[in-house]
Design a protein around this motif. Structure first.
Motif, PDB file in Angstrom:
ATOM      1  N   LYS A 180       0.675  -1.479  -0.161  1.00 32.29           N
ATOM      2  CA  LYS A 180       0.186   0.012   0.257  1.00 32.29           C
ATOM      3  C   LYS A 180       0.939   1.032   0.172  1.00 32.29           C
ATOM      4  O   LYS A 180       0.636   2.451  -0.549  1.00 32.29           O
ATOM      5  CB  LYS A 180      -1.138  -0.023   1.636  1.00 32.29           C
ATOM      6  N   LYS A 181       1.870   1.544   1.107  1.00 29.82           N
ATOM      7  CA  LYS A 181       2.718   2.207   0.625  1.00 29.82           C
ATOM      8  C   LYS A 181       3.836   3.156  -0.216  1.00 29.82           C
ATOM      9  O   LYS A 181       3.820   4.222  -0.677  1.00 29.82           O
ATOM     10  CB  LYS A 181       3.555   2.337   1.966  1.00 29.82           C
ATOM     11  N   LEU A 182       3.976   1.697  -1.347  1.00 32.47           N
ATOM     12  CA  LEU A 182       5.006   1.890  -2.422  1.00 32.47           C
ATOM     13  C   LEU A 182       3.277   2.469  -3.458  1.00 32.47           C
ATOM     14  O   LEU A 182       4.099   3.418  -4.359  1.00 32.47           O
ATOM     15  CB  LEU A 182       5.242   0.999  -2.583  1.00 32.47           C
ATOM     16  N   ILE A 183       2.007   1.534  -3.796  1.00 36.27           N
ATOM     17  CA  ILE A 183       1.588   1.987  -4.594  1.00 36.27           C
ATOM     18  C   ILE A 183       1.363   3.330  -3.988  1.00 36.27           C
ATOM     19  O   ILE A 183       1.367   4.737  -5.334  1.00 36.27           O
ATOM     20  CB  ILE A 183       0.307   0.989  -3.892  1.00 36.27           C
ATOM     21  N   THR A 184       1.301   4.156  -3.228  1.00 36.99           N
ATOM     22  CA  THR A 184       1.147   5.270  -3.013  1.00 36.99           C
ATOM     23  C   THR A 184       1.672   6.508  -3.365  1.00 36.99           C
ATOM     24  O   THR A 184       1.707   7.125  -4.084  1.00 36.99           O
ATOM     25  CB  THR A 184       0.320   5.420  -1.150  1.00 36.99           C
TER      26      THR A 184
ATOM     27  N   TYR B 173     -11.110   2.709  -8.136  1.00 43.66           N
ATOM     28  CA  TYR B 173     -12.216   2.344  -7.823  1.00 43.66           C
ATOM     29  C   TYR B 173     -12.808   1.980  -6.492  1.00 43.66           C
ATOM     30  O   TYR B 173     -11.153   1.470  -6.088  1.00 43.66           O
ATOM     31  CB  TYR B 173     -12.957   0.776  -8.636  1.00 43.66           C
ATOM     32  N   PRO B 174     -13.454   2.603  -5.416  1.00 38.08           N
ATOM     33  CA  PRO B 174     -13.648   2.975  -4.185  1.00 38.08           C
ATOM     34  C   PRO B 174     -12.476   0.789  -3.361  1.00 38.08           C
ATOM     35  O   PRO B 174     -11.822   1.785  -2.325  1.00 38.08           O
ATOM     36  CB  PRO B 174     -14.726   2.394  -3.754  1.00 38.08           C
ATOM     37  N   SER B 175     -13.330   0.228  -3.715  1.00 39.11           N
ATOM     38  CA  SER B 175     -12.569  -0.834  -2.873  1.00 39.11           C
ATOM     39  C   SER B 175     -10.725  -0.940  -3.314  1.00 39.11           C
ATOM     40  O   SER B 175     -10.015  -1.651  -1.898  1.00 39.11           O
ATOM     41  CB  SER B 175     -12.842  -2.666  -2.808  1.00 39.11           C
ATOM     42  N   PHE B 176     -10.570  -0.831  -3.840  1.00 40.53           N
ATOM     43  CA  PHE B 176      -9.101  -0.017  -4.228  1.00 40.53           C
ATOM     44  C   PHE B 176      -8.161   0.500  -3.785  1.00 40.53           C
ATOM     45  O   PHE B 176      -7.167   0.667  -3.089  1.00 40.53           O
ATOM     46  CB  PHE B 176      -8.385  -0.101  -5.930  1.00 40.53           C
ATOM     47  N   LEU B 177      -9.146   1.832  -3.846  1.00 39.70           N
ATOM     48  CA  LEU B 177      -8.506   3.129  -3.053  1.00 39.70           C
ATOM     49  C   LEU B 177      -8.272   2.844  -1.552  1.00 39.70           C
ATOM     50  O   LEU B 177      -7.161   3.131  -0.855  1.00 39.70           O
ATOM     51  CB  LEU B 177      -9.103   4.490  -3.598  1.00 39.70           C
ATOM     52  N   GLU B 178      -9.395   2.276  -0.794  1.00 36.32           N
ATOM     53  CA  GLU B 178      -9.128   1.654   0.285  1.00 36.32           C
ATOM     54  C   GLU B 178      -8.296   0.694   0.906  1.00 36.32           C
ATOM     55  O   GLU B 178      -7.364   0.716   1.525  1.00 36.32           O
ATOM     56  CB  GLU B 178     -10.588   1.209   0.862  1.00 36.32           C
ATOM     57  N   GLY B 179      -7.989  -0.629  -0.126  1.00 35.53           N
ATOM     58  CA  GLY B 179      -7.075  -1.609   0.643  1.00 35.53           C
ATOM     59  C   GLY B 179      -6.119  -1.764   0.084  1.00 35.53           C
ATOM     60  O   GLY B 179      -5.216  -2.026   0.011  1.00 35.53           O
ATOM     61  N   ALA B 180      -5.851  -0.744  -1.151  1.00 33.75           N
ATOM     62  CA  ALA B 180      -4.208  -0.522  -1.921  1.00 33.75           C
ATOM     63  C   ALA B 180      -3.736   0.485  -1.919  1.00 33.75           C
ATOM     64  O   ALA B 180      -2.539   0.102  -2.336  1.00 33.75           O
ATOM     65  CB  ALA B 180      -4.215  -1.167  -3.127  1.00 33.75           C
ATOM     66  N   MET B 181      -3.964   0.749  -1.420  1.00 32.40           N
ATOM     67  CA  MET B 181      -3.705   2.646  -0.957  1.00 32.40           C
ATOM     68  C   MET B 181      -3.963   3.271   0.310  1.00 32.40           C
ATOM     69  O   MET B 181      -4.588   2.710   1.290  1.00 32.40           O
ATOM     70  CB  MET B 181      -4.131   3.544  -1.704  1.00 32.40           C
TER      71      MET B 181
ATOM     72  N   ARG C  70      -3.854   6.580   2.944  1.00 34.66           N
ATOM     73  CA  ARG C  70      -5.087   7.655   2.801  1.00 34.66           C
ATOM     74  C   ARG C  70      -3.785   8.762   2.977  1.00 34.66           C
ATOM     75  O   ARG C  70      -2.862   8.774   3.563  1.00 34.66           O
ATOM     76  CB  ARG C  70      -5.876   8.316   3.730  1.00 34.66           C
ATOM     77  N   ASP C  71      -4.395   9.700   2.256  1.00 29.29           N
ATOM     78  CA  ASP C  71      -3.086  10.930   2.077  1.00 29.29           C
ATOM     79  C   ASP C  71      -3.408  11.940   1.319  1.00 29.29           C
ATOM     80  O   ASP C  71      -4.266  12.107   0.770  1.00 29.29           O
ATOM     81  CB  ASP C  71      -1.579  10.141   0.979  1.00 29.29           C
ATOM     82  N   ASP C  72      -2.657  13.674   2.230  1.00 24.73           N
ATOM     83  CA  ASP C  72      -3.204  14.956   2.142  1.00 24.73           C
ATOM     84  C   ASP C  72      -3.156  15.002   0.486  1.00 24.73           C
ATOM     85  O   ASP C  72      -3.813  15.531   0.447  1.00 24.73           O
ATOM     86  CB  ASP C  72      -3.182  15.446   2.574  1.00 24.73           C
ATOM     87  N   GLU C  73      -2.007  14.682  -0.018  1.00 24.72           N
ATOM     88  CA  GLU C  73      -1.727  15.375  -1.230  1.00 24.72           C
ATOM     89  C   GLU C  73      -2.007  14.445  -2.162  1.00 24.72           C
ATOM     90  O   GLU C  73      -2.470  15.237  -2.839  1.00 24.72           O
ATOM     91  CB  GLU C  73       0.218  14.576  -0.899  1.00 24.72           C
ATOM     92  N   LEU C  74      -2.110  13.099  -1.868  1.00 21.59           N
ATOM     93  CA  LEU C  74      -3.985  12.888  -3.338  1.00 21.59           C
ATOM     94  C   LEU C  74      -4.617  13.352  -3.619  1.00 21.59           C
ATOM     95  O   LEU C  74      -4.841  13.095  -4.196  1.00 21.59           O
ATOM     96  CB  LEU C  74      -3.582  11.239  -2.679  1.00 21.59           C
ATOM     97  N   ARG C  75      -5.318  14.167  -2.182  1.00 19.65           N
ATOM     98  CA  ARG C  75      -6.496  14.748  -2.389  1.00 19.65           C
ATOM     99  C   ARG C  75      -6.359  15.766  -3.199  1.00 19.65           C
ATOM    100  O   ARG C  75      -8.132  16.180  -3.583  1.00 19.65           O
ATOM    101  CB  ARG C  75      -7.282  14.869  -0.902  1.00 19.65           C
ATOM    102  N   GLN C  76      -5.131  16.606  -3.164  1.00 18.57           N
ATOM    103  CA  GLN C  76      -5.900  17.379  -4.358  1.00 18.57           C
ATOM    104  C   GLN C  76      -5.745  17.270  -5.394  1.00 18.57           C
ATOM    105  O   GLN C  76      -5.975  17.965  -6.268  1.00 18.57           O
ATOM    106  CB  GLN C  76      -4.222  18.355  -4.437  1.00 18.57           C
ATOM    107  N   TYR C  77      -5.842  15.547  -5.851  1.00 23.10           N
ATOM    108  CA  TYR C  77      -5.855  15.393  -7.703  1.00 23.10           C
ATOM    109  C   TYR C  77      -7.926  15.218  -7.730  1.00 23.10           C
ATOM    110  O   TYR C  77      -7.725  14.730  -7.021  1.00 23.10           O
ATOM    111  CB  TYR C  77      -4.711  14.500  -7.547  1.00 23.10           C
ATOM    112  N   PRO C  78      -8.177  15.595  -9.216  1.00 17.35           N
ATOM    113  CA  PRO C  78      -9.642  15.094  -8.632  1.00 17.35           C
ATOM    114  C   PRO C  78      -9.750  13.635  -9.177  1.00 17.35           C
ATOM    115  O   PRO C  78      -8.778  12.974  -9.423  1.00 17.35           O
ATOM    116  CB  PRO C  78      -9.924  15.882 -10.178  1.00 17.35           C
TER     117      PRO C  78
END
Length: 540
Positions: free
Chosen positions: A272-276, A299-307, A309-317
């Motif tokens: 998860k860390k490396l994917i993020t 898709y939602p389960s990938f965002l939750e299970g494979a990555m 949570r990161d504030d920088e990512l949230r900057q992107y649509p």
């Protein structure tokens, strides 16, 4: 964009009804529904009172669909005076909807009377005529879109974008690049013509890159690979002339965390860390190179299970894929589970997802939209027209330095070479670099035997990509003996020049193998019934 006028449209249901459940004659429950359509996003507020007053009673909300009452995600508890209130963004911008509230008091359920509310879009008057062409003709009165790739060109058939526009589609995301060279070549085959014809028909266009992650546990390798793949996307965009006035940003399609094997039979997943880290690096690199904020598709389960949570990512649509949910229903939305919501970088404190584009179906009736074949991915844009136009701000005209290089010098480094006996494969670890020291972006590797000593029959060569510019080569079928030749890098796209290094290795005689035991007969597997595929998805 400055608006000359902005009107607030509100449809308010102020009449209060109550009914008494036979099993709870002393209790009543009221319901009032207010729908507000603003210049940003409409909301639905539901409130009422439970009598006699009871604090902490659970209130759930149901919606009437197809003549049947269905549960929604909306639930709240009453306060001390017995009142309750819940507000939710309306995923649909227009329509009439019927709700009722249910209170749970002990083992008893008390229902309110049904209440119908109308949601109306807020009229917007703009300075430019551009807004008039971006009609909101998708489900829920949203801007309608599609996404396409080579799968929408069976037997090289062309897409009728004029028919697509007439169907109400106003934007289309086109696959423009891929980590894998073979799939990337198919993207190149169609992206330029699809973009030109879509825009000529009045449809806005965007692009996306399908990502395959590296097989490594090193953060440095993940960063270098993400930079290389972002470079490929930037080069592809440059080959199209950069961003124009009718181009949406490039999107990163990140939905596969398998690095060894296939999605159906994966033997190793990236962490998860490396994917993020990879996603942040790709998006930041592409943003820097093109001066436009890219989009993330998943898709939602990938965002939750494979990555992570990161504030920088949230900057992107966020372009979110979730099917079998009707976007015409104001309380329906992507990002929800059977209980609660998927928790990821775009999840809010209200357990909703901050999506910008929603891919609500993979089962659109293709012919209706002028697309050959049977199925088409369908999308809606969340915001109003001015928010859509904000994504188009900032053009990028590439310079000569931004163009994909032609026959750029490459350097092959043979990291290891292992040869044992003729019954086992000869293996090699090979890295190839650009003059900058960065890994090459395209190409592959192979072994070239010395023509003076050809190998018969010709050995089988299998190449496994570890990351951008790094491969494992397995050569099966080399007989015993001393062999000379070259390990070589070749790039069919012509981006990087070929390079080779001489090699010599010794293969010993094959070791005798014990006879294989007779296989035990196995019963034939039971065929699984068909799941129906598109039976639960919208096709409109």
């Amino acid at each position: 964009m400055k608006k000359l006028a902005s009107l607030l449209a509100a449809s308010v249901a102020l009449l209060t009804f109550s009914s008494t459940a036979p099993s709870a004659a002393a209790s009543t429950l009221t319901l009032t529904v207010v729908a507000n359509s603003s210049e940003t996003e409409p909301t639905v507020t539901l409130f009422g009172t439970l009598k006699p007053a009871k604090k902490g009673a659970k209130i759930s909300i149901q919606i009437l669909e197809g003549g049947k009452w269905k549960a929604t995600k909306l639930a709240v508890k009453t306060v001390k005076l017995g009142s309750y209130k819940v507000t939710t963004p309306a995923q649909a911008n227009e329509g009439k909807f019927t709700y009722r509230a249910i209170a749970k008091v002990g083992a008893k359920s008390i229902r309110s009377r049904a209440r119908t509310v109308s949601i109306k879009p807020a009229p917007v008057i703009a300075e430019t005529k551009t807004l008039i062409s971006i009609d909101k003709l998708g489900p829920g009165n949203r801007i309608h879109g599609a996404d396409i790739s080579r799968w929408q060109h069976p037997n090289d058939a062309a897409i009728d974008f004029t028919k697509m526009y007439a169907s109400g589609v106003r934007f289309v995301m086109i696959k423009a690049s891929d980590t894998r060279d073979d799939a990337d070549a198919l993207s190149v085959k169609y992206v330029a013509i699809d973009r030109a014809q879509a825009q000529a028909a009045g449809i806005y266009t965007g692009f996306y890159h399908y990502a395959v992650l590296p097989n490594s546990s090193s953060q440095d390798v993940f960063i270098a690979d993400a930079q290389a793949q972002a470079q490929k996307a930037a080069w592809r965009l440059a080959s199209l002339g950069g961003y124009g006035e009718r181009d949406l940003p490039y999107a990163l399609d990140l939905e596969n965390n398998c690095v060894v094997g296939t999605a159906a039979n994966c033997k190793k997943y990236a962490s998860k860390k490396l994917i993020t880290v990879w996603a942040k690096t790709f998006l930041a690199t592409l943003k820097e190179k093109t001066a436009r904020t890219p989009i993330l598709y998943s898709y939602p389960s990938f965002l939750e299970g494979a990555m992570v949570r990161d504030d920088e990512l949230r900057q992107y649509p966020l372009w979110l894929a979730q099917y079998a949910i009707d976007p015409n229903i104001p309380t329906a939305e992507p990002g929800l589970k059977a209980s609660g919501c998927y928790v990821h970088s775009w999840t809010t404190s209200a357990c909703t997802s901050e999506w910008t584009v929603w891919q609500y179906s993979s089962c659109g009736t293709a012919e209706k939209y002028g697309v050959p074949g049977a199925r088409l991915d369908l999308n809606i844009f969340r915001g109003e027209v001015d928010a859509f136009l904000n994504l188009l701000k900032g053009t990028w005209s590439p310079t000569t330095a931004d163009q994909m290089p032609k026959n750029e010098v490459s350097q092959l480094v043979l990291k290891s070479l292992t040869a044992t006996t003729a019954d086992k494969s000869v293996t090699a670890q090979i890295d190839v670099f650009r003059p900058t020291g960065a890994p090459v972006v395209t190409g592959t590797v192979r072994f070239y035997p010395n023509p003076a000593t050809p190998i018969t029959p010709v050995p089988t060569q299998v190449v496994e990509r570890a990351s951008s510019g790094s491969w494992k080569l397995s050569i099966k079928g080399i007989p015993a003996g001393t062999w000379i030749g070259e390990m070589g890098f070749t790039d069919a796209t012509g981006t990087h020049a070929d390079s080779r290094v001489p090699v010599q290795f010794v293969v010993g005689e094959a070791q005798p193998q014990p006879p294989a035991p007779s296989p035990t007969p196995k019963p034939s597997p039971t065929k699984k019934p068909s799941t129906g595929g598109c039976s639960n998805e919208l096709n409109k």
